[in-house]
Enzyme design. Structure first.
Site, PDB file in Angstrom:
ATOM      1  N   ASP A   1       0.858  -1.187   0.000  1.00 26.39           N
ATOM      2  CA  ASP A   1       0.000   0.000   0.000  1.00 26.39           C
ATOM      3  C   ASP A   1       0.898   1.242   0.000  1.00 26.39           C
ATOM      4  OD1 ASP A   1      -3.100   0.832   1.194  1.00 26.39           O
ATOM      5  OD2 ASP A   1      -1.449   2.273   1.428  1.00 26.39           O
TER       6      ASP A   1
ATOM      7  N   HIS B   1      -4.751  14.727  -8.846  1.00 26.94           N
ATOM      8  CA  HIS B   1      -5.103  13.343  -9.166  1.00 26.94           C
ATOM      9  C   HIS B   1      -4.352  12.790 -10.372  1.00 26.94           C
ATOM     10  CE1 HIS B   1      -8.231  12.010  -6.416  1.00 26.94           C
ATOM     11  NE2 HIS B   1      -8.247  10.886  -7.116  1.00 26.94           N
TER      12      HIS B   1
ATOM     13  N   ASP C   1      -2.174   9.490 -10.497  1.00 24.59           N
ATOM     14  CA  ASP C   1      -2.286   8.375 -11.448  1.00 24.59           C
ATOM     15  C   ASP C   1      -0.907   7.985 -11.993  1.00 24.59           C
ATOM     16  OD1 ASP C   1      -4.969   8.358 -11.070  1.00 24.59           O
ATOM     17  OD2 ASP C   1      -5.518   9.114 -13.059  1.00 24.59           O
TER      18      ASP C   1
ATOM     19  N   ASN D   1      -2.108  12.978  -3.638  1.00 29.36           N
ATOM     20  CA  ASN D   1      -3.147  13.548  -4.502  1.00 29.36           C
ATOM     21  C   ASN D   1      -3.447  14.996  -4.113  1.00 29.36           C
ATOM     22  OD1 ASN D   1      -3.858  11.491  -6.347  1.00 29.36           O
ATOM     23  ND2 ASN D   1      -5.064  10.442  -4.783  1.00 29.36           N
TER      24      ASN D   1
ATOM     25  N   GLU E   1      -4.827   2.361  -4.171  1.00 32.13           N
ATOM     26  CA  GLU E   1      -3.358   2.397  -4.171  1.00 32.13           C
ATOM     27  C   GLU E   1      -2.806   1.164  -3.473  1.00 32.13           C
ATOM     28  OE1 GLU E   1      -4.627   2.725  -1.012  1.00 32.13           O
ATOM     29  OE2 GLU E   1      -2.945   3.954  -0.297  1.00 32.13           O
TER      30      GLU E   1
HETATM   31  P1  GH3 Z   1      -1.751   5.230   4.388  1.00 31.37           P
HETATM   32  O1  GH3 Z   1      -0.307   5.578   4.506  1.00 31.37           O
HETATM   33  O2  GH3 Z   1      -2.359   4.876   5.706  1.00 31.37           O
HETATM   34  O3  GH3 Z   1      -1.982   4.171   3.381  1.00 31.37           O
HETATM   35  O4  GH3 Z   1      -2.497   6.551   3.917  1.00 31.37           O
HETATM   36  P2  GH3 Z   1      -3.124   6.866   2.508  1.00 31.37           P
HETATM   37  O5  GH3 Z   1      -3.351   8.325   2.419  1.00 31.37           O
HETATM   38  O6  GH3 Z   1      -2.298   6.264   1.421  1.00 31.37           O
HETATM   39  O7  GH3 Z   1      -4.464   6.031   2.577  1.00 31.37           O
HETATM   40  P3  GH3 Z   1      -5.956   6.445   2.307  1.00 31.37           P
HETATM   41  O8  GH3 Z   1      -6.704   5.142   2.244  1.00 31.37           O
HETATM   42  O9  GH3 Z   1      -6.414   7.463   3.292  1.00 31.37           O
HETATM   43  O10 GH3 Z   1      -5.963   7.122   0.876  1.00 31.37           O
HETATM   44  C1  GH3 Z   1      -5.812   6.413  -0.290  1.00 31.37           C
HETATM   45  C2  GH3 Z   1      -5.905   7.384  -1.420  1.00 31.37           C
HETATM   46  O11 GH3 Z   1      -5.688   6.750  -2.682  1.00 31.37           O
HETATM   47  C3  GH3 Z   1      -7.241   8.060  -1.501  1.00 31.37           C
HETATM   48  C4  GH3 Z   1      -7.660   7.914  -2.927  1.00 31.37           C
HETATM   49  O12 GH3 Z   1      -8.149   9.096  -3.464  1.00 31.37           O
HETATM   50  C5  GH3 Z   1      -6.390   7.510  -3.635  1.00 31.37           C
HETATM   51  N1  GH3 Z   1      -6.632   6.721  -4.833  1.00 31.37           N
HETATM   52  C6  GH3 Z   1      -7.239   5.524  -4.926  1.00 31.37           C
HETATM   53  N2  GH3 Z   1      -7.302   5.135  -6.222  1.00 31.37           N
HETATM   54  C7  GH3 Z   1      -6.722   6.121  -6.962  1.00 31.37           C
HETATM   55  C8  GH3 Z   1      -6.498   6.301  -8.358  1.00 31.37           C
HETATM   56  O13 GH3 Z   1      -6.828   5.481  -9.207  1.00 31.37           O
HETATM   57  N3  GH3 Z   1      -5.856   7.449  -8.738  1.00 31.37           N
HETATM   58  C9  GH3 Z   1      -5.469   8.374  -7.838  1.00 31.37           C
HETATM   59  N4  GH3 Z   1      -4.845   9.461  -8.275  1.00 31.37           N
HETATM   60  N5  GH3 Z   1      -5.698   8.247  -6.514  1.00 31.37           N
HETATM   61  C10 GH3 Z   1      -6.299   7.121  -6.081  1.00 31.37           C
HETATM   62 MG    MG Z   2      -2.073   4.169   1.374  1.00 29.98          MG
HETATM   63 MG    MG Z   3      -4.960   1.911   1.110  1.00 34.25          MG
END
Ligand code: GH3
Ligand code: MG
Ligand code: MG
Ligand code: MG
Length: 301
Positions: free
Chosen positions: A175, A188, A192, A183, A219
């Site tokens: 992760d 965003h 990506d 982001n 992610e």
């Molecule tokens: P942690 O270290 O605990 O993993 O914190 P984090 O911020 O990585 O975790 P969190 O689950 O709060 O956020 C995950 C983020 O990933 C939020 C979401 O917008 C982003 N995300 C998920 N899928 C995509 C994608 O396809 N593209 C982009 N740009 N962002 C994405």
């Molecule tokens: Mg994360």
């Molecule tokens: Mg996550």
């Protein structure tokens, strides 16, 4: 992703040299043509490299075309190659049998060259569209690595295989750290691009044919490692962690570093009846959670 532009490969199977010559002449300007003068030679050639379509004679001395067709249809690796029978056997019963065996078409000799060309063109086009759909259905649209569906298929297969062989099976869950902040800081679109770079890096660390890196969602990524014990899985996880931080992708919003990092959880078991791949996945996920709680940018197993 688009349809391939390289010419399709056609295998012509016929025991009569004159038939091979006529058909080769009819198709060679549009396709890469290969020929086999017997059923057994056809089986050998397809084993080496699968063509996009097979034109198959029925009456041949060593093995008839029906039997050749049966053998191709019996194996997963060759099942989807379209077969067109091209034969002097013109009875309804013959044609019905050929189609029942799974051939896509049936042409009775003497052949009309334009008809053969037209039918081959149609079936090559259909085959290529089918191949493209299959590829698309197994890949993640953003990163191009395996998607969740492909992961599930591979995990179930790997689980059964490991159970048969009593070998260890390992999973990694990875992760990206503080990715929401990435982001928020860079937008965003940049997020990506970061996901693509991390996915390619994880897949790039894997070297063995049985290994698979997939996008689990958002992610999060998951890795299948066949015949790998926990020590081996931890070793690979650490290599992945380092490879990602070595990318040096600036992450000024990160809570723990100045570059993009990942945290990984590893789990291993020797699959047994009564156990489940889902439990192994849950264990890897729990280890990932613990590694996050312990400070991120680390591996726990
Ligand atoms: P942690 O270290 O605990 O993993 O914190 P984090 O911020 O990585 O975790 P969190 O689950 O709060 O956020 C995950 C983020 O990933 C939020 C979401 O917008 C982003 N995300 C998920 N899928 C995509 C994608 O396809 N593209 C982009 N740009 N962002 C994405
Ligand atoms: Mg994360
Ligand atoms: Mg996550
Ligand atoms: Mg013949």
């Amino acid at each position: 992703m688009e349809l391939p532009t390289a010419p399709a490969t056609i295998l012509i199977v016929d025991d009569a040299p004159s038939n091979l010559a006529v058909l080769t002449e009819a198709l060679r300007s549009e396709y890469e043509v290969r020929i086999a003068s017997s059923g057994s030679q056809a089986l050998r050639l397809v084993e080496e490299s699968a063509p996009d379509l097979i034109l198959l004679d029925i009456l041949m001395p060593d093995m008839d075309g029906y039997e050749v067709c049966r053998r191709f249809k019996a194996r997963a690796a060759t099942r989807n190659i379209p077969i067109i029978f091209l034969t002097a056997k013109g009875d309804v019963a013959d044609e019905t049998l050929g189609l029942a065996l799974g051939a896509v078409d049936y042409i009775v000799k003497p052949v009309s060259v334009p008809i053969v060309q037209a039918r081959v063109r149609t079936h090559v086009e259909l085959k290529r569209r089918g191949d493209l759909l299959e590829t698309l259905s197994m890949r993640d649209g953003l990163t191009g690595i395996a998607n969740r569906r492909r992961f599930n298929d591979c995990l179930n297969r790997a689980w059964r295989q490991a159970m048969r062989g009593a070998t260890p099976l390992s999973l990694l869950m990875a992760d990206i750290d503080c990715f929401k902040a990435y982001n928020d800081t860079y937008g965003h679109m940049a997020g990506d691009e970061c996901l693509k770079a991390v996915a390619a890096t994880l897949a790039g660390v894997l070297k063995r044919p049985g290994d698979l890196a997939a996008r689990f969602g958002g992610e999060e990524f998951v890795v299948i490692l066949e015949e790998t014990d926990l020590a081996g899985a931890m070793h690979l996880a650490e290599a992945m962690r380092l490879a990602v931080s070595d990318l040096g992708l600036t992450h000024d919003g990160s809570c723990i570093s100045k570059v993009v990092t990942i945290t990984l959880g590893a789990a291993c078991c020797v699959p047994k009846a009564g156990g489940s791949a889902e439990n192994l996945l849950c264990l890897a996920d729990r280890k990932l959670y613990e590694a996050k709680m312990a400070g991120r940018n680390r591996v726990l197993g």
